[in-house]
Design a protein around this motif. Structure first.
Motif, PDB file in Angstrom:
ATOM      1  N   UNK A 132       0.815  -1.214   0.000  1.00 12.12           N
ATOM      2  CA  UNK A 132       0.000   0.000   0.000  1.00 12.12           C
ATOM      3  C   UNK A 132       0.852   1.269   0.000  1.00 12.12           C
ATOM      4  N   UNK A 133       2.063   1.180   0.547  1.00 12.76           N
ATOM      5  CA  UNK A 133       2.945   2.358   0.597  1.00 12.76           C
ATOM      6  C   UNK A 133       4.359   1.927   0.222  1.00 12.76           C
ATOM      7  N   UNK A 134       4.595   1.608  -1.055  1.00 12.70           N
ATOM      8  CA  UNK A 134       5.890   1.062  -1.479  1.00 12.70           C
ATOM      9  C   UNK A 134       7.062   2.005  -1.267  1.00 12.70           C
ATOM     10  N   UNK A 135       6.815   3.320  -1.165  1.00 13.87           N
ATOM     11  CA  UNK A 135       7.913   4.275  -1.004  1.00 13.87           C
ATOM     12  C   UNK A 135       8.241   4.562   0.457  1.00 13.87           C
ATOM     13  N   UNK A 136       7.551   3.907   1.362  1.00  9.37           N
ATOM     14  CA  UNK A 136       7.767   4.146   2.783  1.00  9.37           C
ATOM     15  C   UNK A 136       8.944   3.297   3.271  1.00  9.37           C
ATOM     16  N   UNK A 137      10.098   3.921   3.472  1.00  4.30           N
ATOM     17  CA  UNK A 137      11.282   3.207   3.925  1.00  4.30           C
ATOM     18  C   UNK A 137      11.148   2.637   5.322  1.00  4.30           C
ATOM     19  N   UNK A 138      10.248   3.193   6.134  1.00  3.87           N
ATOM     20  CA  UNK A 138      10.042   2.686   7.482  1.00  3.87           C
ATOM     21  C   UNK A 138       9.567   1.241   7.459  1.00  3.87           C
ATOM     22  N   UNK A 139       8.673   0.925   6.530  1.00  2.83           N
ATOM     23  CA  UNK A 139       8.150  -0.424   6.435  1.00  2.83           C
ATOM     24  C   UNK A 139       9.239  -1.402   6.007  1.00  2.83           C
ATOM     25  N   UNK A 140      10.116  -0.961   5.127  1.00  3.42           N
ATOM     26  CA  UNK A 140      11.219  -1.808   4.683  1.00  3.42           C
ATOM     27  C   UNK A 140      12.142  -2.147   5.844  1.00  3.42           C
ATOM     28  N   UNK A 141      12.476  -1.147   6.654  1.00  4.49           N
ATOM     29  CA  UNK A 141      13.362  -1.377   7.789  1.00  4.49           C
ATOM     30  C   UNK A 141      12.690  -2.232   8.850  1.00  4.49           C
ATOM     31  N   UNK A 142      11.404  -2.045   9.052  1.00  3.60           N
ATOM     32  CA  UNK A 142      10.696  -2.868  10.022  1.00  3.60           C
ATOM     33  C   UNK A 142      10.669  -4.323   9.566  1.00  3.60           C
ATOM     34  N   UNK A 143      10.529  -4.531   8.281  1.00  2.96           N
ATOM     35  CA  UNK A 143      10.547  -5.893   7.756  1.00  2.96           C
ATOM     36  C   UNK A 143      11.927  -6.532   7.977  1.00  2.96           C
ATOM     37  N   UNK A 144      12.985  -5.760   7.811  1.00  2.00           N
ATOM     38  CA  UNK A 144      14.332  -6.270   8.074  1.00  2.00           C
ATOM     39  C   UNK A 144      14.482  -6.671   9.541  1.00  2.00           C
ATOM     40  N   UNK A 145      13.899  -5.871  10.429  1.00  2.00           N
ATOM     41  CA  UNK A 145      13.944  -6.207  11.852  1.00  2.00           C
ATOM     42  C   UNK A 145      13.210  -7.526  12.114  1.00  2.00           C
ATOM     43  N   UNK A 146      12.062  -7.710  11.488  1.00  5.58           N
ATOM     44  CA  UNK A 146      11.311  -8.944  11.662  1.00  5.58           C
ATOM     45  C   UNK A 146      12.116 -10.148  11.172  1.00  5.58           C
ATOM     46  N   UNK A 147      12.773 -10.003  10.051  1.00  3.35           N
ATOM     47  CA  UNK A 147      13.565 -11.098   9.503  1.00  3.35           C
ATOM     48  C   UNK A 147      14.712 -11.468  10.434  1.00  3.35           C
ATOM     49  N   UNK A 148      15.340 -10.452  11.040  1.00  4.59           N
ATOM     50  CA  UNK A 148      16.407 -10.730  11.982  1.00  4.59           C
ATOM     51  C   UNK A 148      15.876 -11.439  13.217  1.00  4.59           C
ATOM     52  N   UNK A 149      14.708 -11.030  13.702  1.00  7.40           N
ATOM     53  CA  UNK A 149      14.133 -11.685  14.868  1.00  7.40           C
ATOM     54  C   UNK A 149      13.740 -13.124  14.551  1.00  7.40           C
ATOM     55  N   UNK A 150      13.232 -13.368  13.350  1.00  5.73           N
ATOM     56  CA  UNK A 150      12.929 -14.743  12.949  1.00  5.73           C
ATOM     57  C   UNK A 150      14.198 -15.584  12.881  1.00  5.73           C
ATOM     58  N   UNK A 151      15.289 -14.991  12.426  1.00  5.28           N
ATOM     59  CA  UNK A 151      16.559 -15.705  12.388  1.00  5.28           C
ATOM     60  C   UNK A 151      16.993 -16.096  13.802  1.00  5.28           C
ATOM     61  N   UNK A 152      16.844 -15.170  14.747  1.00  5.97           N
ATOM     62  CA  UNK A 152      17.203 -15.464  16.126  1.00  5.97           C
ATOM     63  C   UNK A 152      16.320 -16.560  16.708  1.00  5.97           C
ATOM     64  N   UNK A 153      15.038 -16.539  16.375  1.00  5.99           N
ATOM     65  CA  UNK A 153      14.125 -17.577  16.859  1.00  5.99           C
ATOM     66  C   UNK A 153      14.537 -18.933  16.307  1.00  5.99           C
ATOM     67  N   UNK A 154      14.814 -19.016  15.011  1.00  4.70           N
ATOM     68  CA  UNK A 154      15.252 -20.279  14.409  1.00  4.70           C
ATOM     69  C   UNK A 154      16.533 -20.771  15.083  1.00  4.70           C
ATOM     70  N   UNK A 155      17.429 -19.843  15.363  1.00  2.90           N
ATOM     71  CA  UNK A 155      18.674 -20.191  16.035  1.00  2.90           C
ATOM     72  C   UNK A 155      18.385 -20.772  17.415  1.00  2.90           C
ATOM     73  N   UNK A 156      17.462 -20.142  18.133  1.00  2.00           N
ATOM     74  CA  UNK A 156      17.128 -20.601  19.471  1.00  2.00           C
ATOM     75  C   UNK A 156      16.443 -21.949  19.487  1.00  2.00           C
ATOM     76  N   UNK A 157      15.643 -22.241  18.465  1.00  3.74           N
ATOM     77  CA  UNK A 157      14.980 -23.537  18.396  1.00  3.74           C
ATOM     78  C   UNK A 157      15.988 -24.660  18.158  1.00  3.74           C
ATOM     79  N   UNK A 158      17.051 -24.352  17.447  1.00  4.26           N
ATOM     80  CA  UNK A 158      18.098 -25.337  17.208  1.00  4.26           C
ATOM     81  C   UNK A 158      19.041 -25.469  18.405  1.00  4.26           C
ATOM     82  N   UNK A 159      19.357 -24.352  19.006  1.00  9.15           N
ATOM     83  CA  UNK A 159      20.316 -24.348  20.117  1.00  9.15           C
ATOM     84  C   UNK A 159      19.980 -23.184  21.048  1.00  9.15           C
ATOM     85  N   UNK A 160      19.218 -23.432  22.111  1.00  9.81           N
ATOM     86  CA  UNK A 160      18.819 -22.342  23.014  1.00  9.81           C
ATOM     87  C   UNK A 160      19.993 -21.558  23.580  1.00  9.81           C
TER      88      UNK A 160
END
Length: 233
Positions: A132-160
């Motif tokens: 809905x707002x492709x030019x909004x850089x805030x949404x892009x950065x928030x998505x990057x934050x989510x991806x990093x948090x998902x990476x940490x979760x996957x890491x924790x599921x493999x090795x707490x």
């Protein structure tokens, strides 16, 4: 500590002092509305009263879900509001990760799975916001934050323990302002304005204590975390 006591006093004064209609209205208020600060105070009061790590974790996820819902109804032109709401969302998801990491190895797996499910659902919401707002850089950065948090979760599921170590490294990096050394880039900075100007850390509404003020939030910021958190962190 003083801010926390003031926030709790104000919250209880409204929630328990005969102003139920106002408190009820605040629950559905948006970041652009006058009662929104009261809503955040109520959330902080619930976190302060929660004594169990699992309860604190569920509250952090609930409040993060509220922030994502608020982003969906905020006008793209309200860049300052979007920035503050996105930072609150990030703070509450980080708190959830810290609380989960404080659990023992048996309890951490379902907690991380709970965080993972919520992040995946919120990624779908964020994808729609970006559409809905492709030019909004805030949404892009928030998505990057989510991806990093998902990476940490996957890491924790493999090795707490690896997750605990990674969060400890990130904490040390924040305290010493050193870069974090990981296999993949770690996004730890606040969301920056779409104009490209340096990011400014979102200030809590009316300087109240809350999930946006790590100094007074259980398990958040640079402190040792909840009292019943795993001392391994």
């Amino acid at each position: 500590m003083i801010n926390a006591l003031i926030a709790l006093a104000l919250a209880f004064g409204v929630l328990l002092g005969g102003a139920g209609a106002t408190a009820y209205a605040a629950e559905s208020s948006l970041p652009t509305e006058p009662l929104y600060g009261l809503k955040l105070l109520g959330e902080e009061a619930r976190l302060q009263l929660a004594t169990q790590t699992q309860t604190q974790l569920e509250l952090a996820l609930e409040f993060a879900n509220r922030r994502m819902a608020e982003l969906t109804v905020t006008s793209p032109e309200e860049t300052a509001v979007i920035e503050q709401t996105a930072n609150r969302y990030q703070t509450q998801m980080q708190l959830a990760l810290q609380l989960a990491a404080g659990l023992d190895d048996e309890a951490i797996v379902p907690a991380l799975q709970q965080i993972q499910n919520q992040l995946q659902q919120q990624q779908q919401t964020l994808t729609q916001l970006q559409t809905n707002a492709p030019e909004n850089g805030l949404m892009t950065q928030l998505r990057q934050m989510q991806q990093e948090q998902l990476r940490l979760v996957d890491q924790g599921l493999e090795d707490p323990q690896q997750l605990r170590n990674q969060l400890r490294i990130q904490l040390h990096a924040r305290q010493t302002e050193e870069p974090v050394e990981t296999e993949e880039p770690v996004v730890t900075e606040p969301v920056a304005p779409a104009s490209g100007e340096p990011a400014a850390t979102a200030e809590p509404v009316q300087n109240q204590a809350g999930p946006n003020n790590p100094e007074t939030t259980p398990g958040a910021g640079y402190g040792p975390g909840p009292q019943n958190a795993n001392p391994a962190l």
